[in-house]
Motif scaffolding. Structure first.
Motif, short mmCIF file in Angstrom:
data_model
loop_
_atom_site.label_atom_id
_atom_site.label_comp_id
_atom_site.label_asym_id
_atom_site.label_seq_id
_atom_site.Cartn_x
_atom_site.Cartn_y
_atom_site.Cartn_z
N GLN A 6 41.59 -7.05 -38.77
CA GLN A 6 41.20 -8.20 -39.31
C GLN A 6 41.91 -8.76 -40.14
O GLN A 6 42.87 -8.27 -40.49
N HIS A 7 42.68 -9.81 -39.94
CA HIS A 7 43.33 -11.25 -40.04
C HIS A 7 43.02 -11.89 -42.07
O HIS A 7 42.67 -12.65 -40.97
N ASN A 8 43.44 -11.60 -42.70
CA ASN A 8 43.60 -12.19 -44.09
C ASN A 8 44.17 -13.20 -44.61
O ASN A 8 44.12 -13.50 -44.65
N SER A 12 43.35 -12.04 -50.82
CA SER A 12 43.33 -10.83 -50.84
C SER A 12 42.30 -10.28 -50.67
O SER A 12 40.78 -11.10 -50.15
N GLU A 13 42.34 -8.91 -51.19
CA GLU A 13 40.93 -8.13 -51.21
C GLU A 13 39.55 -8.52 -51.72
O GLU A 13 39.88 -8.65 -52.75
#
Length: 63
Positions: A6-8, A12-13
């Motif tokens: 997954q490209h974030n 931030s998570e």
């Protein structure tokens, strides 16, 4: 070869906490306990004791 990650893009998570739900639970438990204690203290009537009403058991007809 394609990447399936997954490209974030630097975001931030997300971290989900249960702190708010625990606080709401504790506050509601405290309010209910206070309501019962105050209500019991205010209705301290010795002339009319508390009455417990239970349903009558059903008679089973076995043949």
């Amino acid at each position: 070869m394609p990447s399936y990650q997954q490209h974030n893009y630097g975001a931030s998570e997300r971290k989900f906490t249960t702190g708010l739900s625990i606080v709401v639970l504790l506050i509601s438990m405290s309010v209910i306990a206070a309501y019962l204690l105050i209500g019991g203290a205010l209705s301290n009537d010795t002339d009319h004791p508390a009455t417990i009403v239970l349903p009558k058991p059903a008679v089973a007809n076995s043949r």
